[in-house]
Design a protein around this motif. Structure first.
Motif, mmCIF file in Angstrom:
data_model
loop_
_atom_site.group_PDB
_atom_site.id
_atom_site.type_symbol
_atom_site.label_atom_id
_atom_site.label_comp_id
_atom_site.label_asym_id
_atom_site.label_seq_id
_atom_site.Cartn_x
_atom_site.Cartn_y
_atom_site.Cartn_z
ATOM 1 N N ASN A 43 49.788 43.968 28.756
ATOM 2 C CA ASN A 43 49.150 43.470 29.983
ATOM 3 C C ASN A 43 47.937 44.301 30.421
ATOM 4 O O ASN A 43 47.842 44.721 31.580
ATOM 5 N N PRO A 44 46.975 44.552 29.534
ATOM 6 C CA PRO A 44 45.851 45.426 29.901
ATOM 7 C C PRO A 44 44.920 44.853 30.964
ATOM 8 O O PRO A 44 44.223 45.612 31.636
ATOM 9 N N LEU A 45 44.897 43.537 31.131
ATOM 10 C CA LEU A 45 43.980 42.923 32.101
ATOM 11 C C LEU A 45 44.692 42.441 33.363
ATOM 12 O O LEU A 45 44.142 41.664 34.141
ATOM 13 N N SER A 46 45.899 42.931 33.576
ATOM 14 C CA SER A 46 46.673 42.481 34.741
ATOM 15 C C SER A 46 46.025 42.884 36.053
ATOM 16 O O SER A 46 46.267 42.255 37.090
ATOM 17 N N PHE A 47 45.181 43.906 36.043
ATOM 18 C CA PHE A 47 44.563 44.379 37.283
ATOM 19 C C PHE A 47 43.652 43.329 37.910
ATOM 20 O O PHE A 47 43.412 43.343 39.122
ATOM 21 N N LEU A 48 43.136 42.414 37.115
ATOM 22 C CA LEU A 48 42.199 41.415 37.640
ATOM 23 C C LEU A 48 42.869 40.510 38.669
ATOM 24 O O LEU A 48 42.242 40.077 39.636
ATOM 25 N N ARG A 49 44.152 40.219 38.467
ATOM 26 C CA ARG A 49 44.860 39.341 39.403
ATOM 27 C C ARG A 49 44.960 39.992 40.773
ATOM 28 O O ARG A 49 44.754 39.351 41.806
ATOM 29 N N GLN A 50 45.233 41.285 40.812
ATOM 30 C CA GLN A 50 45.335 41.990 42.084
ATOM 31 C C GLN A 50 43.964 42.139 42.762
ATOM 32 O O GLN A 50 43.852 42.066 43.981
ATOM 33 N N GLN A 51 42.917 42.351 41.968
ATOM 34 C CA GLN A 51 41.578 42.490 42.538
ATOM 35 C C GLN A 51 41.149 41.211 43.240
ATOM 36 O O GLN A 51 40.506 41.250 44.290
ATOM 37 N N ARG A 52 41.485 40.072 42.663
ATOM 38 C CA ARG A 52 41.096 38.790 43.278
ATOM 39 C C ARG A 52 41.744 38.590 44.634
ATOM 40 O O ARG A 52 41.219 37.893 45.500
ATOM 41 N N GLY A 53 42.899 39.211 44.841
ATOM 42 C CA GLY A 53 43.614 39.020 46.097
ATOM 43 C C GLY A 53 43.158 39.924 47.221
ATOM 44 O O GLY A 53 43.627 39.774 48.353
ATOM 45 N N ARG A 54 42.257 40.886 46.926
ATOM 46 C CA ARG A 54 41.827 41.822 47.962
ATOM 47 C C ARG A 54 41.111 41.092 49.091
ATOM 48 O O ARG A 54 40.361 40.139 48.873
ATOM 49 N N GLY A 55 41.318 41.594 50.322
ATOM 50 C CA GLY A 55 40.661 41.026 51.485
ATOM 51 C C GLY A 55 39.571 41.950 51.997
ATOM 52 O O GLY A 55 38.896 42.628 51.223
#
Length: 425
Positions: A214-226
């Motif tokens: 899961n090396p690119l899993s961080f992208l999902r969390q970045q999209r959720g930032r407010g």
């Protein structure tokens, strides 16, 4: 021998300042239970968060389902380095390694500053500026990221390949070091640096993909930032609370974010401003006609400043990046960013007044908290605007006929910039 005698005093002064200030930072870390020092919350990120991620990473996977994991895959290398000191606790090893990297940055700035025509102001800024953030730099991995960016900038003039590779490694750890290649001179230097950055980035990313799941899993969390409460958009919304805006602050995605009506529009506005800054930097790159040895340094600082002030998140540790880049600028006597460096020092001091000293006021949206944030972000915004204006003017300036230095492009990255500016028009 004369030059050695002249430089010994300032170098010893920087060394003494580093030892004194780092001892003070360690003392603050051991007394961080004080409310003015964050009541112990600063160290918790290493104890709880980094330590938890270490346990997951050690088993060959990224923390894909952790909403706080928002970093590129290269961050895993930094978070795993405390394993090099197994006789210490994770916290002790992390702090000790951070101090070692800090010393490496200082040594690199001193070495750059003692070359003919250079200045030790950069080393002094890094050494004296970092303690303005109290113990925070010791318990965040931003010192390690900044080290990669600083070393990339200092290496590029002599070896574009090494500079490009270091910038790519930095980008894989925390994205923004990719911006340090923006100001490389046109021709062989740029081609060499960018090619090696692409190659080093691709190889390292491929290796991480093989070693970890899961090396690119961080992208999902970045999209959720407010919209973080400390950003420019957050400052505007916090002030709007005094005019009747019904929103509030809430801890999510690892930081205090504002929730309520129109937050999405503010977040979108931040993204639009970031895109506009990106376009401005591209225009600068295309239209620049004059490079000095300081241009790559100045361009890197200006780019990171612009992306920082337009971001939805301006965490206090971002000031570490800016102090490091400003320090590199000040190693050159040709830099256009001296006033900007002074503003960054002021913004760093104001950041400490915000966090950790008065963060409760900021969270509650009191007038004290709002005015502190307005002051810090106002200084940062002024620094970003001034930085780009000075970068633009320096790169567009034309020397009087007969004074411009006409020179061929260097055939290799080992050829130094001339002491005087080079006209590319």
């Amino acid at each position: 021998m004369n030059r050695l005698r002249v430089n010994t005093g300032p170098v010893l002064g920087v060394s003494a300042l580093w030892l004194t200030t780092r001892a003070l930072m360690l003392w603050l870390l051991t007394h961080s239970d004080s409310p003015l020092l964050g009541a112990g919350t600063l160290a918790l990120e290493v104890w709880q968060l980094y330590g938890r991620w270490y346990g997951v990473l050690a088993h060959g996977a990224f923390p894909a389902h952790d909403t706080l994991w928002q970093y590129p895959p290269g961050a895993s290398a930094v978070l795993l380095t405390p394993a090099l000191l197994p006789w210490l606790t994770y916290f002790q090893a992390f702090v000790l390694l951070t101090l070692a990297v800090d010393a490496l940055v200082t040594a690199a700035l001193v070495r750059a500053g003692t070359r003919p025509g250079r200045s030790l102001l950069g080393a002094a800024l890094w050494t004296g500026g970092l303690p303005l953030l109290l113990q925070l730099p010791l318990v965040r991995y931003d010192v390690q990221v900044t080290a990669l960016a600083v070393l990339a900038l200092l290496a590029t003039a002599r070896s574009p390949r090494a500079g490009g590779a270091l910038a790519a490694l930095g980008a894989l750890v925390k994205a923004w070091p990719a911006l340090v290649l923006l100001g490389t001179p046109r021709g062989p230097v740029t081609r060499g640096a960018w090619r090696w950055a692409a190659a080093a980035g691709a190889v390292t990313l491929g290796l991480l993909a093989v070693l970890f799941r899961n090396p690119l899993s961080f992208l999902r969390q970045q999209r959720g930032r407010g919209v973080q409460i400390e950003s420019l958009g957050g400052t505007a919304l916090n002030l709007a609370r005094h005019a009747g805006w019904p929103g509030r602050a809430r801890m999510q995605y690892g930081s205090a974010e504002l929730v309520g009506p129109h937050v999405h529009a503010v977040a979108l506005g931040c993204l639009v401003l970031t895109a506009a800054c990106c376009a401005l930097l591209v225009v600068w790159r295309v239209r620049a006609r004059r490079w000095t040895e300081a241009t790559p340094f100045d361009a890197a600082l200006s780019a990171v400043l612009l992306f920082t002030v337009t971001s939805r998140v301006i965490s206090p540790q971002y000031m570490i990046w800016l102090i490091g880049l400003a320090a590199v600028c000040l190693t050159s006597r040709h830099t256009s960013q001296r006033p900007v460096a002074a503003l960054i020092v002021a913004a760093s001091a104001l950041s400490t007044l915000v966090f950790p000293m008065n963060y409760g006021e900021v969270m509650d949206g009191t007038w004290t908290g709002c005015l502190l944030m307005l002051a810090r972000n106002g200084v940062l915004a002024a620094a970003a605007v001034l930085s780009f204006i000075r970068l633009w003017r320096a790169a567009r300036a034309v020397e009087p006929v007969g004074k411009s230095l006409r020179t061929r492009e260097p055939r290799s990255g080992s050829e130094r910039f001339p002491d005087r500016a080079v006209s590319l028009s």
